[in-house]
Scaffold this motif. Structure first.
Motif, PDB file in Angstrom:
ATOM      1  N   ALA A 196       0.827  -1.206   0.000  1.00 40.12           N
ATOM      2  CA  ALA A 196       0.000   0.000   0.000  1.00 40.12           C
ATOM      3  C   ALA A 196       0.860   1.254   0.000  1.00 40.12           C
ATOM      4  O   ALA A 196       0.571   2.221  -0.722  1.00 40.12           O
ATOM      5  CB  ALA A 196      -0.924  -0.008   1.214  1.00 40.12           C
ATOM      6  N   ALA A 197       1.918   1.258   0.813  1.00 38.03           N
ATOM      7  CA  ALA A 197       2.792   2.427   0.887  1.00 38.03           C
ATOM      8  C   ALA A 197       3.431   2.721  -0.464  1.00 38.03           C
ATOM      9  O   ALA A 197       3.499   3.883  -0.893  1.00 38.03           O
ATOM     10  CB  ALA A 197       3.865   2.203   1.949  1.00 38.03           C
ATOM     11  N   ALA A 198       3.915   1.670  -1.135  1.00 34.97           N
ATOM     12  CA  ALA A 198       4.538   1.860  -2.435  1.00 34.97           C
ATOM     13  C   ALA A 198       3.539   2.414  -3.447  1.00 34.97           C
ATOM     14  O   ALA A 198       3.864   3.314  -4.239  1.00 34.97           O
ATOM     15  CB  ALA A 198       5.116   0.539  -2.934  1.00 34.97           C
ATOM     16  N   LEU A 199       2.318   1.907  -3.419  1.00 31.35           N
ATOM     17  CA  LEU A 199       1.299   2.374  -4.360  1.00 31.35           C
ATOM     18  C   LEU A 199       0.871   3.811  -4.061  1.00 31.35           C
ATOM     19  O   LEU A 199       0.713   4.622  -4.990  1.00 31.35           O
ATOM     20  CB  LEU A 199       0.089   1.442  -4.322  1.00 31.35           C
ATOM     21  CG  LEU A 199       0.300   0.052  -4.924  1.00 31.35           C
ATOM     22  CD1 LEU A 199      -0.928  -0.832  -4.687  1.00 31.35           C
ATOM     23  CD2 LEU A 199       0.586   0.153  -6.436  1.00 31.35           C
ATOM     24  N   PHE A 200       0.673   4.132  -2.801  1.00 37.50           N
ATOM     25  CA  PHE A 200       0.294   5.506  -2.451  1.00 37.50           C
ATOM     26  C   PHE A 200       1.398   6.487  -2.831  1.00 37.50           C
ATOM     27  O   PHE A 200       1.120   7.585  -3.325  1.00 37.50           O
ATOM     28  CB  PHE A 200       0.001   5.608  -0.953  1.00 37.50           C
ATOM     29  CG  PHE A 200      -1.405   5.251  -0.574  1.00 37.50           C
ATOM     30  CD1 PHE A 200      -2.482   5.999  -1.036  1.00 37.50           C
ATOM     31  CD2 PHE A 200      -1.656   4.167   0.249  1.00 37.50           C
ATOM     32  CE1 PHE A 200      -3.787   5.670  -0.682  1.00 37.50           C
ATOM     33  CE2 PHE A 200      -2.961   3.841   0.618  1.00 37.50           C
ATOM     34  CZ  PHE A 200      -4.025   4.586   0.149  1.00 37.50           C
ATOM     35  N   ALA A 201       2.649   6.108  -2.579  1.00 36.61           N
ATOM     36  CA  ALA A 201       3.759   6.987  -2.922  1.00 36.61           C
ATOM     37  C   ALA A 201       3.842   7.214  -4.432  1.00 36.61           C
ATOM     38  O   ALA A 201       4.240   8.286  -4.891  1.00 36.61           O
ATOM     39  CB  ALA A 201       5.074   6.401  -2.406  1.00 36.61           C
ATOM     40  N   GLU A 202       3.435   6.205  -5.209  1.00 30.34           N
ATOM     41  CA  GLU A 202       3.512   6.292  -6.674  1.00 30.34           C
ATOM     42  C   GLU A 202       2.296   6.997  -7.273  1.00 30.34           C
ATOM     43  O   GLU A 202       2.433   7.826  -8.181  1.00 30.34           O
ATOM     44  CB  GLU A 202       3.615   4.881  -7.253  1.00 30.34           C
ATOM     45  CG  GLU A 202       3.646   4.839  -8.778  1.00 30.34           C
ATOM     46  CD  GLU A 202       3.630   3.416  -9.311  1.00 30.34           C
ATOM     47  OE1 GLU A 202       3.379   3.253 -10.523  1.00 30.34           O
ATOM     48  OE2 GLU A 202       3.841   2.482  -8.525  1.00 30.34           O
ATOM     49  N   ARG A 203       1.091   6.687  -6.752  1.00 31.04           N
ATOM     50  CA  ARG A 203      -0.134   7.154  -7.396  1.00 31.04           C
ATOM     51  C   ARG A 203      -0.971   8.110  -6.563  1.00 31.04           C
ATOM     52  O   ARG A 203      -1.955   8.676  -7.053  1.00 31.04           O
ATOM     53  CB  ARG A 203      -1.026   5.949  -7.763  1.00 31.04           C
ATOM     54  CG  ARG A 203      -0.336   4.902  -8.607  1.00 31.04           C
ATOM     55  CD  ARG A 203      -1.302   3.767  -8.899  1.00 31.04           C
ATOM     56  NE  ARG A 203      -0.619   2.557  -9.316  1.00 31.04           N
ATOM     57  CZ  ARG A 203      -1.227   1.386  -9.493  1.00 31.04           C
ATOM     58  NH1 ARG A 203      -2.532   1.283  -9.269  1.00 31.04           N
ATOM     59  NH2 ARG A 203      -0.536   0.318  -9.874  1.00 31.04           N
ATOM     60  N   GLY A 204      -0.647   8.273  -5.309  1.00 21.06           N
ATOM     61  CA  GLY A 204      -1.434   9.147  -4.459  1.00 21.06           C
ATOM     62  C   GLY A 204      -2.800   8.564  -4.148  1.00 21.06           C
ATOM     63  O   GLY A 204      -2.985   7.348  -4.102  1.00 21.06           O
ATOM     64  N   SER A 205      -3.786   9.439  -3.965  1.00 24.18           N
ATOM     65  CA  SER A 205      -5.111   9.007  -3.522  1.00 24.18           C
ATOM     66  C   SER A 205      -5.883   8.225  -4.580  1.00 24.18           C
ATOM     67  O   SER A 205      -6.953   7.680  -4.285  1.00 24.18           O
ATOM     68  CB  SER A 205      -5.937  10.220  -3.082  1.00 24.18           C
ATOM     69  OG  SER A 205      -6.078  11.140  -4.151  1.00 24.18           O
ATOM     70  N   ALA A 206      -5.359   8.158  -5.810  1.00 18.52           N
ATOM     71  CA  ALA A 206      -6.035   7.394  -6.858  1.00 18.52           C
ATOM     72  C   ALA A 206      -5.984   5.891  -6.600  1.00 18.52           C
ATOM     73  O   ALA A 206      -6.736   5.119  -7.203  1.00 18.52           O
ATOM     74  CB  ALA A 206      -5.409   7.704  -8.219  1.00 18.52           C
TER      75      ALA A 206
END
Length: 220
Positions: free
Chosen positions: A28-38
């Motif tokens: 989740a952290a990696a995805l949020f850092a890459e894509r933000g709230s999307a």
């Protein structure tokens, strides 16, 4: 006054659950850092290799999924603090409450291996995303609220202070840790040139806990 007791050891099932939650949190952290709230809960579940219903068995929202990762440093700090408090009690070395807090905070923000360093980097990325995501910020503040509550019995075992003084000490120490990590995360300097979070927290701890000398135990 005795130091706070160590928490009971987790069962094998609890350890496996915690590891699964942490793996999902890293994803989740990696995805949020890459894509933000999307990022969606389904994105996190698929990337972590778990079913969506499994994801929701562990977490209520997509933002909640990062809590186990954010709590890693907090748990390490509390563990180091308990250990150092026990050492100070056993050795009767006269170490002050401030010194114990500073040493534990420094150790918690000085990664002992690559996995710990990676968790700190992910935390930095998450904190940057949080500036534009109130739901993620609320998870961060909840983690630190829980940390502050957990600090109270540990500090109570270290001091002769009353309940109000111990709560104030816990609030000051926790705020110093939170602000130091947030300041470090906001630094736009390239990795390796940004301020050391361990040094930031020690400076903040000294500023916010300047009045803690009154909590130190009186030795006969």
């Amino acid at each position: 006054m005795p130091t706070a007791p160590l928490p009971p050891a987790a069962s094998l099932t609890e350890r496996r659950k915690a590891e699964t939650q942490l793996e999902i949190a890293r994803t989740a952290a990696a995805l949020f850092a890459e894509r933000g709230s999307a990022v969606t809960a389904d994105d996190i579940a698929r990337s972590a290799g778990v079913a969506l219903r499994t994801f929701y068995r562990y977490f209520r929202t997509k933002e909640d999924a990062v809590a186990p990762l954010l709590a890693v440093g907090v748990r390490q700090w509390l563990a180091d603090l308990r250990r150092l408090a026990a050492e100070a009690e056993t050795q009767e070395d006269g170490r002050s409450v401030r010194e114990v807090l500073e040493r534990a905070a420094r150790q918690a923000l000085t990664p002992s291996d690559e996995r710990a360093a990676e968790a700190l980097r992910w935390t930095r990325g998450l904190l940057r995303v949080m500036r534009d995501d109130p739901a993620l910020r609320s998870v961060w503040h909840r983690v630190h609220h829980d940390c502050e509550e957990a600090l109270i019995p540990v500090l109570a075992g270290l001091t002769d202070g009353g309940p109000a003084e111990v709560r104030l000490a816990a609030a000051a120490a926790n705020t110093a840790m939170r602000v130091a990590v947030e300041t470090w995360a906001a630094d736009e300097a390239p990795e390796g040139r940004a301020d050391d979070p361990a040094e930031l927290v020690v400076r903040g701890m000294r500023a916010l806990t300047a009045g803690l000398s009154g909590l130190d135990r009186r030795r006969t």
